[in-house]
Design an enzyme around this catalytic site. Structure first.
Site, mmCIF file in Angstrom:
data_model
loop_
_atom_site.group_PDB
_atom_site.id
_atom_site.type_symbol
_atom_site.label_atom_id
_atom_site.label_comp_id
_atom_site.label_asym_id
_atom_site.label_seq_id
_atom_site.Cartn_x
_atom_site.Cartn_y
_atom_site.Cartn_z
ATOM 1 C CB CYS A 2 11.392 -6.787 10.032
ATOM 2 S SG CYS A 2 10.440 -6.901 11.520
ATOM 3 N NE ARG A 27 10.302 -5.889 3.905
ATOM 4 C CZ ARG A 27 9.510 -6.527 3.492
ATOM 5 N NH1 ARG A 27 8.922 -6.320 2.212
ATOM 6 N NH2 ARG A 27 8.943 -7.514 4.037
ATOM 7 C CD1 TRP A 74 6.127 -1.269 12.116
ATOM 8 C CD2 TRP A 74 5.346 -3.411 12.486
ATOM 9 N NE1 TRP A 74 4.621 -1.300 12.377
ATOM 10 C CE2 TRP A 74 4.221 -2.739 12.685
ATOM 11 C CE3 TRP A 74 5.043 -4.628 12.694
ATOM 12 C CZ2 TRP A 74 3.013 -2.944 12.908
ATOM 13 C CZ3 TRP A 74 3.739 -5.065 12.968
ATOM 14 C CH2 TRP A 74 2.677 -4.164 13.045
ATOM 15 C CG ASN A 100 9.516 -9.861 7.352
ATOM 16 O OD1 ASN A 100 8.844 -9.385 8.277
ATOM 17 N ND2 ASN A 100 9.280 -10.106 6.315
ATOM 18 N N GLY A 101 8.852 -11.962 10.156
ATOM 19 C CA GLY A 101 7.880 -12.791 10.455
ATOM 20 C C GLY A 101 7.403 -13.236 11.958
ATOM 21 C CD GLU A 461 -7.392 5.599 0.221
ATOM 22 O OE1 GLU A 461 -7.651 4.927 0.932
ATOM 23 O OE2 GLU A 461 -6.317 5.859 0.279
ATOM 24 C CE LYS A 465 -4.295 7.056 2.815
ATOM 25 N NZ LYS A 465 -4.214 6.001 1.803
ATOM 26 C CD GLU A 468 -2.578 5.614 6.096
ATOM 27 O OE1 GLU A 468 -1.818 4.568 6.370
ATOM 28 O OE2 GLU A 468 -2.986 5.951 5.200
ATOM 29 C CG HIS A 484 -30.599 5.599 8.487
ATOM 30 N ND1 HIS A 484 -31.754 5.344 8.832
ATOM 31 C CD2 HIS A 484 -30.457 5.568 7.246
ATOM 32 C CE1 HIS A 484 -32.534 5.240 7.622
ATOM 33 N NE2 HIS A 484 -31.355 5.385 6.710
ATOM 34 C CE LYS A 580 3.726 1.808 0.532
ATOM 35 N NZ LYS A 580 2.604 2.957 0.348
HETATM 36 C C1 F6R Z 1 -3.238 2.960 3.627
HETATM 37 C C2 F6R Z 1 -2.076 1.876 3.518
HETATM 38 C C3 F6R Z 1 -2.625 0.447 3.947
HETATM 39 C C4 F6R Z 1 -2.578 -0.353 2.638
HETATM 40 C C5 F6R Z 1 -2.602 -1.902 2.987
HETATM 41 C C6 F6R Z 1 -2.612 -2.733 2.087
HETATM 42 O O1 F6R Z 1 -2.500 4.135 3.117
HETATM 43 O O2 F6R Z 1 -1.214 2.032 3.005
HETATM 44 O O3 F6R Z 1 -4.039 0.441 4.526
HETATM 45 O O4 F6R Z 1 -3.440 0.058 1.754
HETATM 46 O O5 F6R Z 1 -1.882 -2.398 4.156
HETATM 47 O O6 F6R Z 1 -1.526 -2.923 1.305
HETATM 48 P P1 F6R Z 1 -1.127 -3.396 -0.234
HETATM 49 O O7 F6R Z 1 -1.757 -2.685 -1.033
HETATM 50 O O8 F6R Z 1 0.083 -3.411 -0.322
HETATM 51 O O9 F6R Z 1 -1.799 -4.755 0.090
#
Ligand code: F6R
Length: 585
Positions: A2, A27, A74, A100-101, A461, A465, A468, A484, A580
């Site tokens: 949050c 956030r 959030w 937040n938390g 990766e 993408k 998400e 396998h 994020k």
């Molecule tokens: C994927 C994404 C998340 C972050 C993960 C770690 O697109 O954004 O998987 O990579 O939450 O976040 P950081 O790098 O900020 O520790």
């Protein structure tokens, strides 16, 4: 997850709070709320939706008063409802709180407070803070803050506003930063919350409480002893979060990569040398991260082994608790994180430190908790990343990893910032071909991405993408593992993306492509050489150093995920259920 903000100053609080919340919405973004003080009463407006929407429907920015607090939520405890949105008030409505938390002992506290006659109006853990402050206020705000913090278990940063116009904040395991402006104070989750008003920040530490009353700031710890922290000047560029001519932050950030891969090369020489010295002399090395940053960790491990002849282990930060329990005392933990605030990453750092390890980190937010816990850190220097999906921070991490590896192998890679920039620009210019691939993939419910060696982390990766941003089930597979098991999934209409540039993996991966094609699947190749086996070829430029291919092959995957998000009516900047900065465990 949050964002929280408090303001007390000479200007109208509500428009400032709304503006700050918009900047921190990355956030968390399921609901929004603001409380201000006007004429000795606390006014609260809150509701479900994004800042712009809720502000429009409730006219938040027109709320009166020069003192206030705000929040974007959030959800963790309690559904996404108006009554669960913050701020939360106590029974007498003379205190409001944003948090937040997670308060781990909220059920016990709620039961005790209910037994004392307190009536709760939300399902959140946060509301206990407001009621505790109300109970403890008889000894004054200072004592109320101390006693309340001592009752809480879990991790928290909260800001409270009191009817007399005082605002107060407390921090334990969640970030909280004071912004010191000429005409007032801010208390915020992120410097982005106040950077448009002041570049002077005080970073609170765990166990700090701050109070701003009649425009004086006081900081003390949970025992009431005064605490002094320096005022840090924060780079203004951190506040540059305009999406410019682009429809979305995500698209801008994908396009920014032609510059950001170059910026990642701009390092302070002393810090770079320190980082490499510690790493080069380490007896044992562990590399950790979450999500995208974990994929960078996998690539780093490969690079160190192949070019630096240095062995390292990778550990997902969420697994570190189990995997790092037997670390040797003279180990190094390399933590990779865009935000530097991910709870799992910070926990793994804490655990490693408690076992005597040194911490090196690769991060983007240099004012983060991770930066402050590291023996040395390197910055990806890619500017604020607002889109929830990591894009430019991933390629920034890779560019840094190449630089560090190059130093450790005495220049064997020959990293060239100019080569990175040209290669990235070439891929970005190929957007029409990527759009054609997106058309082929539109409507698919399962997408597989295959690659070997350095391309396997990129496959993971790309799959992340697609999941998400486009809400499509996608899976990254080490191409050699196909036989396998996963080959059983290949049939007509299966979509497979092969990461297959011309390096030592090329011919084996081409063989896999044939095996897949023979089962009727559609094969999309991302490669610098065309091949008949591909139903669609996304061309990437040929590179002199084959180890750099991950930096360019991930970009078509980011664009594909972005385009499929639009096709599936997803707002790519704010995919559902995600935030994020994941500051909860
Ligand atoms: C994927 C994404 C998340 C972050 C993960 C770690 O697109 O954004 O998987 O990579 O939450 O976040 P950081 O790098 O900020 O520790």
């Amino acid at each position: 997850m949050c964002s929280i903000i408090g303001y007390k100053g000479k200007n109208s609080a509500a428009p400032i709070l709304v503006d700050s919340l918009k900047k921190m919405e990355y956030r968390g973004y399921d609901s929004v709320g603001v409380a201000t003080i006007d004429d000795g009463s606390i006014l609260v407006r809150k509701g479900i939706g994004k800042v712009i929407e809720v502000n429009k429907s409730l006219n938040i920015s027109e709320m009166a008063g020069k003192i206030g607090i705000g929040h974007t939520r959030w959800a963790t405890h309690g559904g996404v409802t108006d009554s669960n949105a913050h701020p939360h008030s106590a029974c007498n409505k003379n205190i409001a709180v944003v948090h937040n938390g997670i308060i781990e002992n909220y059920k016990e506290l709620k039961a005790e407070l209910t037994a004392k006659g307190h009536v709760f109006s939300s399902e959140t853990d946060t509301e206990v803070i407001a009621h505790l402050l109300e109970i403890n206020i008889s000894g004054g705000i200072r004592k109320a803050m101390i006693d309340t913090c001592k009752s809480l278990k879990g991790n928290f940063a909260f800001v409270a506003v009191f009817q007399d116009g005082t605002i107060a904040g407390a921090r334990y395991e969640e970030p909280l930063i004071i912004g010191v402006a000429n005409d007032g104070y801010f208390i915020s989750s992120d410097v982005l919350g106040f950077l448009q008003y002041t570049d002077k920040a005080i970073f609170l530490e765990n166990g700090d409480i701050c109070i701003v009353d009649s425009s004086k700031l006081e900081i003390f710890d949970f025992e009431g002893s005064p605490v002094a922290h320096p005022i840090t000047q924060v780079a203004w560029e951190l506040g540059d979060i305009d999406k410019g001519k682009y429809a979305h932050h995500t698209l801008k950030e994908i396009n920014d990569q032609k510059q950001t891969v170059v910026h990642a090369g701009r390092q302070d020489e002393v810090m770079m040398q320190k980082f490499c010295d510690i790493l080069g002399n380490a007896k044992s090395i562990y590399i950790t991260g979450s999500g995208t940053s974990y994929h960078s960790a996998l690539l780093f491990k490969h690079m160190l082994a192949r070019f630096g002849k240095i062995r390292a282990e990778t550990v997902m930060s969420s697994e570190a608790e189990y995997a790092l329990s037997s670390m040797e005392a003279d180990s190094i933990l390399v933590a990779i994180s865009q935000s530097g605030e991910t709870a799992d990453v910070l926990d793994s750092v804490k655990l490693a430190k408690s076992q005597g390890a040194k911490i090196l980190s690769i991060l983007n937010v240099t004012t983060s908790s991770l930066a402050r816990s590291s023996d040395a850190f390197l910055s990806t220097n890619c500017g604020p990343e607002i889109g929830v999906a990591a894009t430019k921070s991933f390629t920034g991490q890779l560019a840094l990893i190449y630089n560090v590896t190059d130093r450790l192998c005495n220049g064997c890679l020959g990293t060239s910032k100019a080569e990175f920039a040209i290669a990235v620009e070439n891929v970005l210019a190929n957007v029409a071909s990527i759009a054609k691939a997106a058309e082929k993939m539109n409507g698919a419910t399962d997408i597989y991405l295959l690659g070997r060696s350095l391309h396997y982390p990129v496959a993971l990766e790309g799959a992340l993408k697609l999941k998400e941003l486009a809400y499509v089930h996608a899976e990254g597979i080490a191409a050699g593992e196909l036989k396998h098991g996963p080959l059983a999934l290949m049939e007509k209409n299966t979509i497979v993306i092969m990461l297959n540039p011309h390096d030592d993996t090329f011919s084996d991966t081409i063989s896999n492509a044939h095996e897949i094609k023979a089962r009727g699947a559609t094969v999309i190749g991302i490669s610098d050489s065309k091949d008949d086996v591909y139903d669609h070829w996304i061309e990437i430029p040929r590179l002199n150093q084959s180890a750099f291919y991950p930096l360019v092959e991930v970009i078509p995957l980011q664009i594909l995920a972005y385009q499929l998000a639009l096709a599936n009516s997803v707002d790519p900047d704010y995919p559902r259920n995600l935030a994020k900065s994941v500051t909860v465990r």
